[in-house]
Design a protein around this motif. Structure first.
Motif, PDB file in Angstrom:
ATOM      1  N   MET A 328       0.807  -1.219   0.000  1.00 32.66           N
ATOM      2  CA  MET A 328       0.000   0.000   0.000  1.00 32.66           C
ATOM      3  C   MET A 328       0.843   1.272   0.000  1.00 32.66           C
ATOM      4  O   MET A 328       0.588   2.197  -0.748  1.00 32.66           O
ATOM      5  N   ASP A 329       1.847   1.325   0.869  1.00 33.53           N
ATOM      6  CA  ASP A 329       2.647   2.539   0.939  1.00 33.53           C
ATOM      7  C   ASP A 329       4.082   2.283   0.488  1.00 33.53           C
ATOM      8  O   ASP A 329       4.970   3.065   0.759  1.00 33.53           O
ATOM      9  N   LEU A 330       4.281   1.150  -0.198  1.00 32.40           N
ATOM     10  CA  LEU A 330       5.607   0.838  -0.723  1.00 32.40           C
ATOM     11  C   LEU A 330       5.641   1.213  -2.207  1.00 32.40           C
ATOM     12  O   LEU A 330       5.083   2.207  -2.609  1.00 32.40           O
ATOM     13  N   SER A 331       6.304   0.420  -3.027  1.00 33.93           N
ATOM     14  CA  SER A 331       6.455   0.798  -4.433  1.00 33.93           C
ATOM     15  C   SER A 331       6.460  -0.440  -5.316  1.00 33.93           C
ATOM     16  O   SER A 331       6.730  -1.561  -4.856  1.00 33.93           O
ATOM     17  N   LYS A 332       6.175  -0.207  -6.581  1.00 39.44           N
ATOM     18  CA  LYS A 332       6.279  -1.272  -7.578  1.00 39.44           C
ATOM     19  C   LYS A 332       7.360  -0.940  -8.598  1.00 39.44           C
ATOM     20  O   LYS A 332       7.509  -1.646  -9.585  1.00 39.44           O
ATOM     21  N   PHE A 340      15.644   2.598  -2.107  1.00 41.04           N
ATOM     22  CA  PHE A 340      15.139   2.535  -0.732  1.00 41.04           C
ATOM     23  C   PHE A 340      15.972   1.564   0.107  1.00 41.04           C
ATOM     24  O   PHE A 340      16.352   1.867   1.242  1.00 41.04           O
ATOM     25  N   ILE A 341      16.247   0.394  -0.444  1.00 39.04           N
ATOM     26  CA  ILE A 341      17.034  -0.611   0.276  1.00 39.04           C
ATOM     27  C   ILE A 341      18.439  -0.087   0.559  1.00 39.04           C
ATOM     28  O   ILE A 341      18.984  -0.277   1.655  1.00 39.04           O
ATOM     29  N   ARG A 342      19.020   0.599  -0.413  1.00 39.62           N
ATOM     30  CA  ARG A 342      20.344   1.188  -0.181  1.00 39.62           C
ATOM     31  C   ARG A 342      20.277   2.247   0.932  1.00 39.62           C
ATOM     32  O   ARG A 342      21.184   2.355   1.753  1.00 39.62           O
ATOM     33  N   ALA A 352      23.283   8.930   8.119  1.00 40.97           N
ATOM     34  CA  ALA A 352      22.046   9.605   7.698  1.00 40.97           C
ATOM     35  C   ALA A 352      22.259  10.416   6.424  1.00 40.97           C
ATOM     36  O   ALA A 352      21.352  10.512   5.588  1.00 40.97           O
ATOM     37  N   LYS A 353      23.429  10.993   6.255  1.00 37.76           N
ATOM     38  CA  LYS A 353      23.696  11.807   5.064  1.00 37.76           C
ATOM     39  C   LYS A 353      23.612  10.963   3.800  1.00 37.76           C
ATOM     40  O   LYS A 353      23.002  11.363   2.793  1.00 37.76           O
ATOM     41  N   LYS A 354      24.205   9.787   3.836  1.00 38.65           N
ATOM     42  CA  LYS A 354      24.160   8.887   2.685  1.00 38.65           C
ATOM     43  C   LYS A 354      22.739   8.366   2.482  1.00 38.65           C
ATOM     44  O   LYS A 354      22.260   8.232   1.353  1.00 38.65           O
ATOM     45  N   ALA A 355      22.051   8.094   3.596  1.00 37.21           N
ATOM     46  CA  ALA A 355      20.668   7.607   3.502  1.00 37.21           C
ATOM     47  C   ALA A 355      19.782   8.631   2.798  1.00 37.21           C
ATOM     48  O   ALA A 355      18.934   8.276   1.969  1.00 37.21           O
ATOM     49  N   ILE A 356      19.968   9.910   3.117  1.00 35.74           N
ATOM     50  CA  ILE A 356      19.169  10.968   2.487  1.00 35.74           C
ATOM     51  C   ILE A 356      19.322  10.926   0.977  1.00 35.74           C
ATOM     52  O   ILE A 356      18.343  11.043   0.228  1.00 35.74           O
ATOM     53  N   LYS A 357      20.546  10.742   0.510  1.00 35.59           N
ATOM     54  CA  LYS A 357      20.794  10.714  -0.935  1.00 35.59           C
ATOM     55  C   LYS A 357      19.983   9.613  -1.608  1.00 35.59           C
ATOM     56  O   LYS A 357      19.328   9.830  -2.631  1.00 35.59           O
ATOM     57  N   PHE A 358      19.980   8.415  -1.010  1.00 39.75           N
ATOM     58  CA  PHE A 358      19.263   7.296  -1.630  1.00 39.75           C
ATOM     59  C   PHE A 358      17.752   7.441  -1.498  1.00 39.75           C
ATOM     60  O   PHE A 358      17.003   7.096  -2.419  1.00 39.75           O
ATOM     61  N   PHE A 359      17.274   7.939  -0.375  1.00 39.57           N
ATOM     62  CA  PHE A 359      15.827   8.137  -0.230  1.00 39.57           C
ATOM     63  C   PHE A 359      15.324   9.195  -1.207  1.00 39.57           C
ATOM     64  O   PHE A 359      14.223   9.081  -1.741  1.00 39.57           O
ATOM     65  N   LEU A 370       5.354   6.221  -0.330  1.00 40.46           N
ATOM     66  CA  LEU A 370       5.165   6.933   0.937  1.00 40.46           C
ATOM     67  C   LEU A 370       6.188   6.525   1.990  1.00 40.46           C
ATOM     68  O   LEU A 370       6.654   7.364   2.772  1.00 40.46           O
ATOM     69  N   LYS A 371       6.510   5.243   2.064  1.00 44.27           N
ATOM     70  CA  LYS A 371       7.469   4.794   3.076  1.00 44.27           C
ATOM     71  C   LYS A 371       8.837   5.432   2.851  1.00 44.27           C
ATOM     72  O   LYS A 371       9.538   5.795   3.811  1.00 44.27           O
ATOM     73  N   ALA A 372       9.220   5.585   1.585  1.00 44.22           N
ATOM     74  CA  ALA A 372      10.502   6.231   1.294  1.00 44.22           C
ATOM     75  C   ALA A 372      10.458   7.706   1.683  1.00 44.22           C
ATOM     76  O   ALA A 372      11.436   8.257   2.203  1.00 44.22           O
ATOM     77  N   TRP A 373       9.309   8.355   1.444  1.00 45.99           N
ATOM     78  CA  TRP A 373       9.156   9.745   1.880  1.00 45.99           C
ATOM     79  C   TRP A 373       9.312   9.843   3.397  1.00 45.99           C
ATOM     80  O   TRP A 373       9.996  10.743   3.910  1.00 45.99           O
ATOM     81  N   TYR A 374       8.658   8.920   4.109  1.00 46.10           N
ATOM     82  CA  TYR A 374       8.730   8.950   5.572  1.00 46.10           C
ATOM     83  C   TYR A 374      10.179   8.790   6.045  1.00 46.10           C
ATOM     84  O   TYR A 374      10.653   9.552   6.898  1.00 46.10           O
ATOM     85  N   GLU A 375      10.886   7.799   5.507  1.00 38.94           N
ATOM     86  CA  GLU A 375      12.269   7.568   5.936  1.00 38.94           C
ATOM     87  C   GLU A 375      13.165   8.742   5.546  1.00 38.94           C
ATOM     88  O   GLU A 375      14.120   9.064   6.267  1.00 38.94           O
TER      89      GLU A 375
END
Length: 799
Positions: A328-332, A340-342, A352-359, A370-375
């Motif tokens: 529902m709030d993930l992706s296809k 997202f996994i990265r 967190a800095k590297k995570a921001i780039k991938f999100f 939506l889940k990627a937006w939240y993270e």
């Protein structure tokens, strides 16, 4: 072909209908320039579709954000006033500064407007906002349709088409729902007792998975798998932790978790890549041993994770056999999932800095993820980018979704860190209501803890204790040491605030121990930071500073910039208390530099206030004046009541330092509303300068009375020192009594030892007086001034 739930499609269609209705409302307003395309920087705005396009990627624009951008484009290069925004965006309704500021932050997030040196939207303080890039506009004429009718035809035609689509969808979904009911019933019937399932990345296959090129899938993939399973089965998923990834023997770790009853089932999961093929080997283990094991292969990450999820469901919930993976709030989108996994892998490593780039890549590839937006919002908050985080959480909260509760809680934390306490309280209450509806014990506990922290900030200690007392009833300390540690750490904060220092230290030590048992090194470090603050408040400066240095080193290694700010602030405070002004200035400036990079305006304002306080203490009013002006600019820009109050108090102190008594009196009158220890203290200062000793004494005693039992030892010692200074001029016996009272707060020796030396000297104890001043000189650091040296020489002559 893929299945969509009836509720999901209804929500989507309702949103489209709402957008059409909004479009229809504004389409009649020729002043807004509909049917005009605008190009600026890397963007193109198509007003006939209300689409913002960047490098071919379409970005949907919510109503008010779209209207705001449009009015900026039509007035490019000119300042758009607050009044204009109220008329155009809010249809003439008067709104608060905070509402306008949030809208600006949301639009900046859409435009990736993060370069402070070259902003797309410039804030013109006291006037409004200006769009800086050059703008070109192109009229979009449609052959065969008169211009006067264009805005009346297209939206309604689209709306009527959508109504037809919705009717067809309802009939089709009614049929589909009958086929789905039986399957949904089997899943529900399996919900007898939710299983706790933990994920441990492990080398299970013959493949080498330690290669850095695939480590992201090895670790971050577990988070995505946990998300899939938590949405499709009545399982309590516990994603991997950093220490689990670093454990040498993963099978032994799994057995330990099961034997200690920290989980019911462990998934040992291996993942990697062979050429163009992704693989995953999964082993299910419970207290009786290995239950099942299987290897999966696919050219698609999404398909691989879906296969694993369905297989695990079949093994743990037999009635769910054959069920599809609901996202529902993930992706296809394959690439969005990979990004997202990265990002989750980077989160696991504390980067967190590297995570921001991938999100950011993930949501660019799929804006509905939506889940990627939240993270992304959480990662931005961890980096101290509060405004960007809030813009994301606000968008998630605009329409109800599966992340509403989490987004509300995250928004509450962010508002609290910005000093917007009323907004934080409202967000936490929304999150708690959502968690209670879902009967999520873990979420309820987490939100109650956050509400307790906020209550402590607001000095509502009864409410804080009530929240913590309820939270602790939802925790099993043995099986959930992390949650237990979180509550213990906040009990420590509560007890320290009400001056129960022995209890505060005991709670802190319990929190550190609990986080250590949970393997949560980051939070163990946070608990150490709390203990550091308690020790400093107790006057155990050396111990407190040592702990603060330890926490700083840990945060440096983990690149936790927000945590580094907190450590620098603690070190700066203890440095100024102990008279090391240069060290304090250095720490404050390091903290400020990080905050400028992170974009935390409210926290920057607090640093300016702290620097102003430092310069006033060290006798540099001119430098203090500069910091006070900077503080004022931020307080006005973000409309912060907290910063405005700090600014008022510092302005009063500056006036006193410069001998501007009339100005000081005017400011004091503004501060006089309500019972304030700070106002009473400054009133005493003003009266003492004016020679009204008795009235000054009454004001100081009032300030002391207000803080009595508050646990604010440093502030209480400061007031008592003021009284001692006053009594030295009028009554030596009262001065001695005041010194005795001051000592109970374990303050820094300066000026207490100086006052003791003066009393000793006047009592004829010259040797004692000199010894006390010599002792003070050895520890006073930069507090020691030329007049103190002259006093020492004067006393020494009597020996």
């Amino acid at each position: 072909m893929f299945l969509v739930t009836q509720a999901g499609l209804i929500v989507r269609l309702a949103r489209v209908k709402n957008k059409c209705q909004l479009y229809e409302k504004i389409s009649h307003d020729d002043r807004l320039g509909l049917y005009m395309d605008y190009e600026f920087q890397d963007f193109e705005l198509k007003t006939n579709q209300r689409l913002l396009i960047k490098h071919g990627r379409e970005i949907q624009m919510p109503g008010k954000i779209y209207m705001f951008l449009l009015v900026l484009l039509e007035n490019a290069g000119s300042v758009v006033s607050r009044k204009t925004l109220e008329e155009v965006v809010w249809k003439g309704r008067i709104v608060t500064d905070a509402t306008i500021y949030q809208l600006v932050a949301r639009l900046r997030n859409v435009l990736d407007d993060y370069d402070e040196d070259k902003p797309i939207i410039q804030t013109v303080h006291g006037e409004g906002y200006r769009l800086m890039p050059a703008v070109t506009s192109v009229s979009e004429d449609q052959p065969g349709i008169p211009a006067s009718r264009k805005s009346k035809l297209r939206p309604k035609g689209l709306l009527y088409s959508l109504i037809v689509i919705m009717l067809i969808a309802f009939f089709w979904l009614d049929n589909a729902n009958k086929n789905d009911k039986e399957q949904q019933q089997t899943i529900t019937s399996a919900q007898i007792l939710p299983l706790r399932i933990s994920f441990i990345p492990a080398n299970l296959a013959s493949h080498k998975t330690s290669d850095a090129s695939t480590e992201w899938l090895f670790s971050g993939g577990m988070f995505y798998l946990a998300e899939l399973l938590s949405r499709n089965t009545p399982l309590i998923t516990q994603p991997p932790r950093k220490q689990w990834l670093e454990a040498e023997n993963k099978s032994s770790l799994a057995i330990e978790l099961l034997q200690d009853k920290k989980t019911d089932v462990v998934l040992l999961v291996d993942a990697g890549k062979d050429g163009d093929t992704y693989f995953s080997t999964v082993q299910i283990r419970d207290i009786d041993g290995v239950g099942s094991s299987k290897e999966f292969r696919s050219s698609s990450i999404r398909q691989l994770m879906a296969q694993v999820s369905v297989w695990v469901q079949e093994r743990l919930q037999p009635s769910a056999t054959g069920s599809d993976v609901i996202t529902m709030d993930l992706s296809k989108d394959e690439f969005a999932i990979e990004s997202f996994i990265r990002g989750m892998a980077a989160q696991l490593q504390g980067d967190a800095k590297k995570a921001i780039k991938f999100f950011q890549l993930s949501v660019e590839q799929d804006p509905d993820f939506l889940k990627a937006w939240y993270e992304l919002g959480v990662a931005q908050r961890k980096q101290g980018n509060y405004e960007r985080a809030l813009s994301i959480f606000s968008i998630l909260l605009q329409n109800p979704n599966s992340l509403t509760g989490q987004a509300a809680n995250a928004a509450g934390i962010t508002y609290w860190r910005q000093g917007e306490y009323k907004l934080a309280d409202a967000a936490f209450k929304q999150a708690l209501e959502n968690a209670r509806e879902l009967n999520s014990r873990h979420s309820i506990r987490s939100i109650l803890t956050n509400m307790a922290i906020l209550s402590m900030v607001l000095e509502d200690y009864d409410s804080a204790r009530k929240s913590l007392d309820e939270a602790i009833t939802l925790i099993d300390p043995e099986n959930d040491p992390y949650s237990y540690g979180a509550v213990m750490n906040n009990y420590a904060g509560l007890e320290s605030r009400i001056n129960n220092n022995k209890e505060a230290i005991a709670y802190s030590e319990a929190a550190i121990d609990a986080f250590a048992r949970a393997g949560e090194l980051r939070y163990k470090n946070t608990a150490k930071s709390r203990l550091s603050g308690i020790l400093i408040a107790l006057g155990r400066f050396s111990e407190g500073e040592s702990l603060a240095l330890q926490t700083l080193e840990f945060r440096r290694q983990s690149e936790d910039r927000s945590g580094m700010v907190a450590s620098y602030n603690t070190l700066a405070r203890v440095a100024v208390i102990t008279g090391r002004f240069r060290d304090s200035e250095n720490y404050w400036n390091k903290s400020l530099q990080l905050l400028i990079e992170l974009g935390g305006s409210h926290d920057q304002g607090k640093i300016y206030a702290s620097l102003a306080d430092l310069y006033l203490r060290s006798g540099s009013p001119a430098e203090a004046s500069v910091q006070i002006e900077l503080l004022q600019d931020i307080a006005v820009a973000i409309d912060s009541e907290v910063l405005r109050t700090r600014h008022l108090g510092l302005t009063l102190r500056l006036a006193l330092a410069q001998g501007e008594l009339q100005q000081a009196q005017e400011i004091l009158t503004k501060m006089a509303s309500g019972s304030s220890a700070e106002a009473a203290l400054y009133k005493g200062d003003l009266l003492q300068i004016g020679g009204s000793s008795e009235a000054a004494e009454a004001a100081y005693l009032e300030a002391a009375s207000i803080l009595d039992g508050s646990g604010k030892n440093l502030a209480q010692a400061e007031i008592q020192n003021r009284l001692t200074s006053l009594y030295l001029e009028i009554d030596i016996n009262k001065a001695q009594d005041s010194i005795d009272k001051t000592q109970q707060y374990s303050p820094f020796p300066y000026p207490l030892l100086k006052y003791q030396a003066i009393v000793s000297y006047r009592q004829g104890q010259h040797f004692k007086a000199v010894s006390q001043l010599e002792q003070l000189k050895a520890s006073a650091n930069e507090f020691w001034q030329p007049e103190d040296q002259l006093l020492l020489e004067k006393f020494s002559k009597k020996l």
